[in-house]
Design a protein around this motif. Sequence first.
Motif, PDB file in Angstrom:
ATOM      1  N   CYS A  23      -4.796  -5.694  -1.496  1.00  0.00           N
ATOM      2  CA  CYS A  23      -6.132  -6.471  -1.319  1.00  0.00           C
ATOM      3  C   CYS A  23      -5.668  -8.022  -1.594  1.00  0.00           C
ATOM      4  O   CYS A  23      -6.289  -8.536  -0.627  1.00  0.00           O
ATOM      5  CB  CYS A  23      -7.212  -5.410  -2.294  1.00  0.00           C
ATOM      6  N   HIS A  24      -4.462  -8.107  -2.628  1.00  0.00           N
ATOM      7  CA  HIS A  24      -4.773  -9.619  -2.872  1.00  0.00           C
ATOM      8  C   HIS A  24      -3.816 -10.546  -2.010  1.00  0.00           C
ATOM      9  O   HIS A  24      -4.140 -11.741  -0.884  1.00  0.00           O
ATOM     10  CB  HIS A  24      -4.060  -9.945  -3.905  1.00  0.00           C
TER      11      HIS A  24
ATOM     12  N   ASP B 192       0.366   0.349  -4.888  1.00  0.00           N
ATOM     13  CA  ASP B 192      -0.413  -0.771  -5.285  1.00  0.00           C
ATOM     14  C   ASP B 192      -1.471  -1.161  -4.328  1.00  0.00           C
ATOM     15  O   ASP B 192      -1.013  -2.879  -3.854  1.00  0.00           O
ATOM     16  CB  ASP B 192       0.723  -2.076  -5.110  1.00  0.00           C
ATOM     17  N   TRP B 193      -2.475  -0.561  -4.196  1.00  0.00           N
ATOM     18  CA  TRP B 193      -3.357  -1.256  -3.368  1.00  0.00           C
ATOM     19  C   TRP B 193      -3.862  -2.628  -4.136  1.00  0.00           C
ATOM     20  O   TRP B 193      -4.635  -2.847  -3.053  1.00  0.00           O
ATOM     21  CB  TRP B 193      -4.355   0.301  -3.074  1.00  0.00           C
ATOM     22  N   LEU B 194      -4.045  -2.700  -5.089  1.00  0.00           N
ATOM     23  CA  LEU B 194      -4.608  -3.520  -5.842  1.00  0.00           C
ATOM     24  C   LEU B 194      -3.772  -5.162  -4.857  1.00  0.00           C
ATOM     25  O   LEU B 194      -4.117  -5.905  -4.284  1.00  0.00           O
ATOM     26  CB  LEU B 194      -5.063  -4.227  -6.966  1.00  0.00           C
TER      27      LEU B 194
ATOM     28  N   ARG C 152       0.607  -1.388   0.079  1.00  0.00           N
ATOM     29  CA  ARG C 152       0.067   0.390  -0.457  1.00  0.00           C
ATOM     30  C   ARG C 152       0.949   0.967   0.000  1.00  0.00           C
ATOM     31  O   ARG C 152       0.204   2.434  -1.070  1.00  0.00           O
ATOM     32  CB  ARG C 152      -1.170  -0.419   1.413  1.00  0.00           C
TER      33      ARG C 152
ATOM     34  N   GLU D 185     -10.568  -9.755  -2.349  1.00  0.00           N
ATOM     35  CA  GLU D 185     -11.000  -9.750  -4.037  1.00  0.00           C
ATOM     36  C   GLU D 185     -11.680  -8.244  -4.845  1.00  0.00           C
ATOM     37  O   GLU D 185     -12.494  -8.247  -4.225  1.00  0.00           O
ATOM     38  CB  GLU D 185     -11.865 -11.243  -5.517  1.00  0.00           C
ATOM     39  N   VAL D 186     -11.279  -7.307  -5.758  1.00  0.00           N
ATOM     40  CA  VAL D 186     -11.873  -6.598  -5.565  1.00  0.00           C
ATOM     41  C   VAL D 186     -12.437  -6.558  -6.761  1.00  0.00           C
ATOM     42  O   VAL D 186     -12.109  -6.454  -8.129  1.00  0.00           O
ATOM     43  CB  VAL D 186     -10.727  -5.591  -5.577  1.00  0.00           C
TER      44      VAL D 186
END
Length: 497
Positions: free
Chosen positions: A40-41, A35-37, A31, A46-47
């Motif tokens: 989350c991963h 790399d926010w995604l 973060r 899962e976004v």
Amino acid sequence: MSRLAAMPDDHKRPQRYGVTRAQIARAQRLRREGDWLGACHACGIEVAIDPGIVAERADLADDLRHLVPDLLRWHALRLQRHPARTDWRLKWTAYGARAVTSLARYGEDALYLTGWPDRAPARFALRFGRPPDGHETTTLAGLRELWDDRQAGNLAARCGGGTSLPFFTADGRPGSGPASPVERVVRLFNDFRPDDAWRAAGVEPELTDRIRGWHDTLRPFDAPAAPQALAAARRTGADVVWAHAGEREYFWFDRLDTAAPRLSVVDSRWLRRHPAVELPLTELFWPADFVDLMAGRLGPRDLHPMVAAALFPALPGPEDCGPPPLPPPAPVRVACAEEWHVLEHRDGVLSAPHPPEYLEREAALLALRGPRPTGCAAALLFWRGVLARAPRELREVQELHRELLARVAAGEADTLEAMLDAGLDPHCRSAGSGTLLHLLPGLVPDEAALRLLPRLLAAGLDPDAEDRRGVTPRAAAGEPGANRALAAALRALPRPP
């Protein structure tokens, strides 16, 4: 003695599994790098949100920018045991909706979290839109401190804290500073003076004897948490609010503009004749972290780093806090026949000083209804799921077995890898729950399961072994929400002739 000695058992079940210190550190690093995604991963989230919608909605984009995936995971897992979900009297409100949690509202739409099926209870999907009808039973719309970095510091206020948390100093040591209203309420409650406790909390109770009896059974919230409930009621801006108190009964707060609002319990007929604002059940409880701290189940340094910093502003090095790791398996001395034997996990095997055919013979005798095994045989057969319960003297083996399976089922890939590196025998299996291969689809992140699959297969675990429901690891990996790459890898394995 716990400060919450009078709390019901269902409030005493902490969710300590599913997120590790390494996972938190990994998500926070991603973060910080933008790399926010990826963060989350790393947290099993899962976004599932259309980027076009995010580009059009500045309010949604701003909230996503400040959403902390590892903090959300920490609280989401603990919310799975929230009393609003577990109270038997409220099952009807949660029917088919156990894993849907609304985070924020945008008119008729919401940012919400959904869970996967039981095979992967620690994996989530973040969605935007109108939640499925009849599914939204938990809302955190008024509890942004559980996921929003702009309000994470407000967690202490929800616990009745000012300069320090009730019953603790600002650096995390047990103790009290200036007299706290919350501390006084808790003491009255534990002295079995519920009406005095309600009044000390600023609420005038008008409760029947039956409702007062809930203090000794399972009930939606306790007198010590009344300040929390009262604050939540006043935040609505309404004069009268209600909340579920059972299948046909409701808590009714009125006179909110006075110094001592009134609390009573009404039935559905009253509610139909006197409309009022609904108060989410999640806002009527103390945060699980505070309850666990007061009960002594968690220490300040066992908390998520952002939670520790919010609750204990003077705690040294809160960034180093996190859930404690599972210690490596230690040797266990077992009374076997007339000798003491040492069992230890070494090179992927739970070893015992017996020939290989010993275990097969004991398992065969048990299957033929022979004498219940003891000593080394009992430990080995319990570890492999043949015995449903270990003898009392094998408590250390039983505790390691329970803790390991609970953490792996909650998605802790880091823990499983560390234990296998320490020589753990991977053939652990609780009665009916399947093998570690059955639990691979729920591991976080996805690539951890792919790393561990060849390791478990090399140890001799069978991809076609059935659990109590007759489900094999191949079938479990193909269920909705599971890791597709893992399912493909299992399908590609040769089948027995």
